[in-house]
Design an enzyme around this catalytic site. Structure first.
Site, PDB file in Angstrom:
ATOM      1  N   ASN A   7       0.002 -73.477  45.271  1.00 19.00           N
ATOM      2  CA  ASN A   7       1.100 -73.581  46.240  1.00 19.00           C
ATOM      3  C   ASN A   7       0.533 -73.113  47.581  1.00 19.00           C
ATOM      4  O   ASN A   7       0.369 -71.919  47.810  1.00 19.00           O
ATOM      5  CB  ASN A   7       2.263 -72.689  45.781  1.00 19.00           C
ATOM      6  CG  ASN A   7       3.440 -72.764  46.743  1.00 19.00           C
ATOM      7  OD1 ASN A   7       3.374 -73.425  47.778  1.00 19.00           O
ATOM      8  ND2 ASN A   7       4.510 -72.075  46.399  1.00 19.00           N
ATOM      9  N   ARG A  90       1.901 -77.987  44.476  1.00 20.76           N
ATOM     10  CA  ARG A  90       3.263 -78.085  44.987  1.00 20.76           C
ATOM     11  C   ARG A  90       3.202 -78.776  46.342  1.00 20.76           C
ATOM     12  O   ARG A  90       2.429 -78.383  47.216  1.00 20.76           O
ATOM     13  CB  ARG A  90       3.851 -76.688  45.143  1.00 20.76           C
ATOM     14  CG  ARG A  90       5.202 -76.742  45.775  1.00 20.76           C
ATOM     15  CD  ARG A  90       5.734 -75.369  46.051  1.00 20.76           C
ATOM     16  NE  ARG A  90       7.072 -75.488  46.605  1.00 20.76           N
ATOM     17  CZ  ARG A  90       7.581 -74.650  47.487  1.00 20.76           C
ATOM     18  NH1 ARG A  90       6.871 -73.636  47.922  1.00 20.76           N
ATOM     19  NH2 ARG A  90       8.792 -74.819  47.932  1.00 20.76           N
ATOM     20  N   HIS A 179      13.688 -77.299  46.579  1.00 22.61           N
ATOM     21  CA  HIS A 179      13.737 -76.478  45.352  1.00 22.61           C
ATOM     22  C   HIS A 179      13.934 -77.355  44.114  1.00 22.61           C
ATOM     23  O   HIS A 179      14.431 -76.881  43.089  1.00 22.61           O
ATOM     24  CB  HIS A 179      14.911 -75.466  45.389  1.00 22.61           C
ATOM     25  CG  HIS A 179      14.768 -74.365  46.407  1.00 22.61           C
ATOM     26  ND1 HIS A 179      15.835 -73.895  47.128  1.00 22.61           N
ATOM     27  CD2 HIS A 179      13.698 -73.643  46.790  1.00 22.61           C
ATOM     28  CE1 HIS A 179      15.436 -72.926  47.933  1.00 22.61           C
ATOM     29  NE2 HIS A 179      14.131 -72.753  47.751  1.00 22.61           N
TER      30      HIS A 179
END
Ligand code: AMP
Length: 396
Positions: A7, A90, A179
């Site tokens: 990430n 991500r 999200h």
């Protein structure tokens, strides 16, 4: 199979190595202050946290340092880098191009780059991480897992803004939502915990962290969510305003003599419960300040809870009912007072909270009483594990 989950932010890089079959985290940590000086935090399974200060001029050095730590003789968890079978990245914005995770190639990189206009703070940083990993781990397959992808099932009436339609056609200005990895993971887990089929359940997931969003998941598909074109829309957050009257932008810009950049900074970094309270963006600090009689800290938390309750109500309406409401992320998993305040608005849905269960922090638990018409669950999110699972599914 071992998956390295990455990430990547503009000056930081969080990572985990997960053994896919056992879903065990072998090591995790982060690189901070990349391009400034450089700091590696590395924690092997069952071991002490190690902190190394070392220059990291670019993300490539950061990735190299992470890999060196993973195969280090003393505290490494892998014998060699050949034991990394895949990397899951991500990626924040996939626009309308990506409704699913995808294996990364040059074409995908190009398409992610094209989405950068929509997420100028995030996508370029995610791409830097992808490129750095490809440079170092040349032949290892890599997947991009998008924060927006889960919400691509939203119907048009949910994602269109009331703007001239040509802005949607020309610039793809619409609600995307974020999200998604968390909302997907938590809603699936809720169905498992209840022993109910995912594809016939109406779930509302409240991801309440420093960034916060709520999602309506009907029959396994996201049908609406509170964040929008960017993560600024929706709930009052740690430092983000969430929904405001767009006219306030012009009004405040004039009054405070701010340009567009200045006002956007206020909305993203100086607003939310932080701006309202003047105390902190952290709910622990706000709770303490409220206890000490700070009225603004109390008002900030009250406004946060009220906004969340309004979104829950609107999503119960959008789905013509709700079976289960899940709480997750930093505030949702830990702050029983916030959960109780939000659920306090939901009596009309037949929600009754179990006060004893609501004392739980960070564990899967049923928060509502056995006779509550709507079930409330605490489901800790695990975005890294979700990224690992997506990556493995693509490789297989
Ligand atoms: P996240 O963005 O999901 O990492 O959530 C971070 C936020 O969770 C922090 O800013 C705090 O507001 C909140 N938080 C973390 N731990 C607690 C706790 N024990 N009690 C209340 N709030 C917490």
């Amino acid at each position: 199979m071992n998956v390295l989950v990455i990430n990547c932010g503009s000056s930081s890089l969080k990572y985990q190595v997960i053994h896919a079959e056992s879903e065990e985290v072998l090591a995790k940590g982060l690189c901070e202050r990349i391009g400034i000086d450089g700091r590696l935090v590395y924690q092997p399974k069952g071991g002490e946290k190690e902190i190394t200060e070392s220059p990291m001029p670019t993300h490539t050095e950061a990735v190299r340092m992470v890999l060196d730590a993973l195969v280090n003789e003393k505290s490494g968890v892998l014998k060699s880098l050949d034991e990394i079978d895949a990397v899951g990245h991500r990626v924040v914005h996939g626009g309308e191009k990506f409704a699913n995770s995808i294996l990364i190639d040059e074409e995908v990189i190009q398409a992610v780059e094209e989405c950068s206009d929509l997420a100028p703070l995030h996508n370029p940083a995610n791409l830097i991480g992808i490129r750095a990993c490809r440079q170092v781990l040349k032949d290892v397959p890599m997947a991009a897992v998008f924060d927006t992808a889960f919400h691509q099932t939203m119907p048009q009436e949910a994602y269109l803004y009331g703007l001239p339609y040509e802005y949607y056609e020309k610039y793809k200005v619409r609600k995307y939502g974020f999200h998604g990895t968390s909302h997907s993971y938590v809603s699936k887990r809720a169905a498992e915990l209840l022993g109910r089929p995912y594809d016939s359940l109406k779930t509302i997931v409240c991801h309440l962290g420093n960034g916060a969003s709520i999602c309506a998941v009907k029959n396994g598909k996201s049908v609406d969510t509170s964040m929008g074109l960017s993560p600024l829309e929706g709930l009052i957050m740690g430092t983000r305003s969430g929904d405001i009257d767009p006219s306030a932008v012009e009004f405040l810009a004039k009054k405070e003599n701010l340009d567009l950049e200045g006002i956007v900074k206020v909305l993203n970094k100086e607003s939310g419960v932080y701006g309202l309270s003047g105390v902190s963006s952290d709910f622990r600090d706000l709770d303490q300040a409220s206890e000490e009689g700070n009225g603004r800290a109390k008002a900030a938390v009250d406004a946060f809870c009220y906004r969340a309750a309004k979104y829950i109500g609107s999503y119960a309406a959008a789905m013509n009912g709700v079976d289960v409401i899940c709480f997750t992320a930093g505030v949702g998993e830990n702050d029983g007072k916030v959960r109780a305040k939000i659920c306090g608005y939901l009596g009309y849905l037949g929600m009754t909270l179990d006060e004893e269960a609501n004392r739980t922090r960070g564990e899967e638990v049923r928060l509502s009483t056995a006779d509550s018409k709507v079930t409330a669950l605490l489901v800790p999110t695990n975005e890294e594990l979700a990224i690992c699972r997506e990556t493995v599914a693509l490789i297989k």
